[in-house]
Design a protein around this motif. Structure first.
Motif, PDB file in Angstrom:
ATOM      1  N   GLU A   1       7.880  -9.421   3.867  1.00 38.34           N
ATOM      2  CA  GLU A   1       8.681  -8.379   3.213  1.00 38.34           C
ATOM      3  C   GLU A   1       8.639  -8.515   1.697  1.00 38.34           C
ATOM      4  O   GLU A   1       8.567  -7.517   0.969  1.00 38.34           O
ATOM      5  N   LEU A   2       8.668  -9.803   1.234  1.00 36.34           N
ATOM      6  CA  LEU A   2       8.547 -10.018  -0.214  1.00 36.34           C
ATOM      7  C   LEU A   2       7.180  -9.563  -0.717  1.00 36.34           C
ATOM      8  O   LEU A   2       7.070  -8.924  -1.775  1.00 36.34           O
TER       9      LEU A   2
ATOM     10  N   LYS B   1       8.482 -13.314   8.381  1.00 35.91           N
ATOM     11  CA  LYS B   1       8.892 -11.929   8.155  1.00 35.91           C
ATOM     12  C   LYS B   1       9.424 -11.743   6.733  1.00 35.91           C
ATOM     13  O   LYS B   1       9.052 -10.792   6.023  1.00 35.91           O
ATOM     14  N   ASN B   2      10.279 -12.701   6.301  1.00 33.22           N
ATOM     15  CA  ASN B   2      10.839 -12.616   4.945  1.00 33.22           C
ATOM     16  C   ASN B   2       9.739 -12.693   3.888  1.00 33.22           C
ATOM     17  O   ASN B   2       9.754 -11.970   2.891  1.00 33.22           O
ATOM     18  N   LYS B   3       8.770 -13.592   4.151  1.00 36.31           N
ATOM     19  CA  LYS B   3       7.654 -13.743   3.219  1.00 36.31           C
ATOM     20  C   LYS B   3       6.833 -12.446   3.134  1.00 36.31           C
ATOM     21  O   LYS B   3       6.452 -11.991   2.046  1.00 36.31           O
TER      22      LYS B   3
ATOM     23  N   ILE C   1       4.963  -7.070  10.325  1.00 35.24           N
ATOM     24  CA  ILE C   1       6.437  -7.236  10.350  1.00 35.24           C
ATOM     25  C   ILE C   1       6.997  -6.698  11.659  1.00 35.24           C
ATOM     26  O   ILE C   1       7.867  -7.323  12.289  1.00 35.24           O
TER      27      ILE C   1
ATOM     28  N   GLU D   1       8.955  -8.862  14.393  1.00 36.82           N
ATOM     29  CA  GLU D   1      10.294  -8.457  14.857  1.00 36.82           C
ATOM     30  C   GLU D   1      10.349  -8.384  16.367  1.00 36.82           C
ATOM     31  O   GLU D   1      11.345  -8.790  16.984  1.00 36.82           O
TER      32      GLU D   1
ATOM     33  N   ILE E   1      11.084 -15.811  11.365  1.00 40.95           N
ATOM     34  CA  ILE E   1      11.962 -15.140  10.388  1.00 40.95           C
ATOM     35  C   ILE E   1      11.481 -15.427   8.970  1.00 40.95           C
ATOM     36  O   ILE E   1      11.472 -14.547   8.107  1.00 40.95           O
ATOM     37  N   ARG E   2      11.054 -16.700   8.738  1.00 39.46           N
ATOM     38  CA  ARG E   2      10.522 -17.047   7.412  1.00 39.46           C
ATOM     39  C   ARG E   2       9.253 -16.253   7.115  1.00 39.46           C
ATOM     40  O   ARG E   2       9.058 -15.758   5.999  1.00 39.46           O
TER      41      ARG E   2
END
Length: 642
Positions: A369-370, A365-367, A533, A537, A362-363
């Motif tokens: 996405e940023l 993925k968030n990275k 991503i 997911e 999840i981290r």
């Protein structure tokens, strides 16, 4: 009394625990100065009496002064014995706190206050601390004084050891003046009696003496009878005491048995109530012991299958082998439960690892996405710049249509500049010629003889027209050159602006190409980030599914285990019920035995007999007191007549 051993800690020089066992025959303690020989003697004295001669009699020091600098307290444990019993005295003193004392007799505590312990020790020793120091404990300073001291010092030590100093103290307290007065009074009374004796008749005295002797004889016989009666009464009182103690022990025995019977009855009532409650609890489940066992083994088999499936999915091979090796029987249910619970703990730890892995994904993925957002923002900026720079290509196309080739345009510009330079030089020459010709014409008008500046020949007035014509030709030529020069300048400026614009637009075109390459790169990068991503997911979704399966299994496992433990509790109730039945039977047997024993013994008759004996003893005690009074009365009369 015999001293067996002593244990010392924190007392004077003893910073660590010292234990000494004394020989029954003789113990000699040898050591250099300051090694603690005198401290051991003082510890024995303090252990016995709770004080020393220095603290209690001389009052030179306090008990706190015996605590050494390392410790916060001292402890002395003294073991001694006599012919009947063994005793242990424990003395402990904290700084600034009172002395704590405990006395044990045959390993049973008989006193725990310092005053009580000191009193009991004085009774056992049959001497006080003062007498103990005088008679038993001779200090080395006293021995030194006896051996090497002066005559006065020796006398003082001997007086102290023999107790003569005490008699001297008593003698000092007696009033000698009163003694001398009493002596004088007795002497005067004796003289008076001697004077009175002169007037007595000897025959009367003899008769009186005979009467006195008869009375003395009668009194002696009476006293002997009374003393004999007193002895009999005392003997009877002692017998009554023996009978009473026997009755008391018998009474206590009966009372204890009654208490025991009462306890057994209460216990049986409690067990019966417990038995009824357990029966009610077991009736609720409506299952026999065998059925409960079957249910437990069936549930355990189901858990085993589910556990094997979960372990296989988690790739826990060793645990899977353990599960497959487990054989479920009615005798090893608790062991199987323990194995299952340990394996579930490992599954929970594996679940925690998976959760940390999911959090990591999840981290990531968030990275990503940023990063994607940052790239998209940059792409938007580039798109805006590209939109702004669209006109450049159009302008460049227009300029290219005019100049065709930039190098040819530059060469043509140089050519035009060279032509302009030539024209400027020609104009400069024409200006010089004009100035010169105008000067010549003015001189000719003034009839001044002049020479040609070139050939140095004389110029005549007839050449004036020729000069004017030449001057007009130069002016006309100059005007043509001016026109040509203006045309060249405008053309040069036009070409210069076109070349400059072309160069500026070429740089912007290069930047535009760079932006297009960067745009393509960013679009590819965003596409790869989106792919990553999507992949993360999918992985996260798979992990979540696995974690949900594990959690649902663990929840189900705990519910099943709880149910199994409840069933095991019911099994324990069955076994406990059997134990209760056995215990009730044993209590019944014990009660029957007690009832048989108590049937032959009547506590009321013992109490009434005891009351009779107590009344009889009271009567005897009253009679003994009366006899003591009579004997004392007759003894006083006997002494008087004697």
């Amino acid at each position: 009394m015999r001293l067996d051993s002593i244990e010392i800690y924190g007392f004077r020089c003893f910073k660590e625990t010292l234990k000494i066992t004394f020989s029954p025959a003789l113990t000699i303690i040898v050591g250099p100065v300051g090694s603690g020989k005198s401290s051991i003697i003082s510890a024995i004295e303090l252990g016995l009496y709770g004080a020393t001669y220095e603290t209690a009699i001389e009052r030179a020091v306090s008990l706190d002064d015996y605590i050494n600098s390392v410790s916060n307290y001292f402890r002395i444990i003294l073991n001694f014995s006599d012919d009947k019993s063994k005793y242990i005295i424990e003395r402990k003193k904290l700084k600034g706190k009172p002395l704590k004392s405990i006395l044990y007799k045959d390993n049973e505590r008989i006193s725990k206050t310092t005053a009580e312990v000191n009193k009991i020790i004085e009774e056992i020793m049959q001497m006080s601390l003062d007498n103990f120091v005088r008679c038993i404990l001779v200090r080395h300073r006293s021995l030194e004084s006896l051996a090497y001291g002066s005559v006065l010092r020796r006398t003082m030590v001997i007086d102290k050891m023999l107790g003569i100093d005490a008699y001297r103290k008593i003698a000092r307290l007696i009033p000698t003046k009163k003694l001398s007065e009493l002596k004088d009074s007795i002497a005067n009374r004796l003289k008076e009696v001697e004077e009175d004796m002169k007037y007595f008749n000897k025959e009367d005295i003899k008769r009186k003496i005979e009467n006195y002797e008869k009375k003395i004889k009668t009194l002696s016989i009476t006293i002997n009878k009374l003393e004999k009666e007193r002895k009999n009464k005392i003997l009877r009182a002692k017998n009554i005491d023996k009978e009473l103690s026997k009755m008391i022990s018998e009474y206590n025995e009966i009372k204890n048995k009654l208490k025991q019977r009462e306890k057994l009855i209460k216990k049986m009532e409690y067990l019966s109530g417990r038995k009824q409650q357990m029966k009610k609890d077991l009736e609720k489940i409506k299952l026999t012991q065998e059925e409960i066992l079957e249910n437990i083994t069936f549930n355990l088999e189901n858990i085993k299958v589910e556990l094997s499936s979960i372990l296989a999915s988690l790739l826990l091979g060793e645990e899977l082998k353990k599960i497959e090796a487990v054989k479920i029987t009615e005798n090893n249910i608790l062991e199987v439960l323990s194995v299952f619970e340990n394996i579930v703990l490992k599954i929970e730890s594996k679940s925690a690892l998976l959760e940390s892995e999911l959090a990591k994904l999840i981290r990531q993925k968030n990275k990503l996405e940023l990063t994607k957002e940052a790239r998209q923002a940059r792409l938007s900026e580039i798109m805006a710049e590209l939109e702004d720079l669209k006109y450049i290509e159009e302008e460049l196309t227009e300029i290219t249509a005019k100049i065709k080739d930039i190098n040819e345009a530059r060469n043509y510009l140089k050519k035009l500049e060279n032509e302009l330079t030539i024209i400027d030089k020609m104009l400069e020459e024409d200006n010089c010629k004009l100035v010169l010709l105008k000067k010549l014409l003015s001189q000719l008008k003034q009839n001044i003889s002049i020479k040609c500046p070139i050939c140095n020949r004389d110029i005549s007035f007839n050449s004036k027209k020729h000069i004017e014509d030449h001057l007009n030709n130069i002016v006309q030529g100059k005007s043509k050159l001016f026109l040509k020069r203006e045309k060249l300048i405008s053309e040069i400026e036009e070409y210069r602006s076109l070349v400059s614009k072309y160069e500026d637009l070429s740089e912007k075109i290069n930047y535009l190409e760079e932006l297009r390459i960067l745009k393509e790169y960013l679009e590819n990068e965003i596409e790869s980030i989106e792919d990553r991503i999507s992949e993360i997911e999918r992985e996260a979704e798979e992990l979540e599914d696995r974690l949900n399966d594990i959690k649902s299994f663990i929840d189900k496992f705990h519910r099943q285990i709880l149910k199994i433990r409840e069933q095991l509790d019911y099994l324990e109730k069955y076994s406990e019920l059997a134990k209760i039945n056995n215990e009730i039977e044993l209590i019944k047997e014990e009660l029957n035995e007690l009832n048989v024993e108590l049937k032959n013994k009547n506590i009321e008759s013992i109490v009434s007999e005891r009351i009779k004996l107590i009344n009889e003893k009271k009567t005897l005690n009253h009679r003994i007191i009366e006899l003591d009074k009579l004997i004392k009365k007759y003894m006083d009369e006997l002494e008087y007549y004697n």
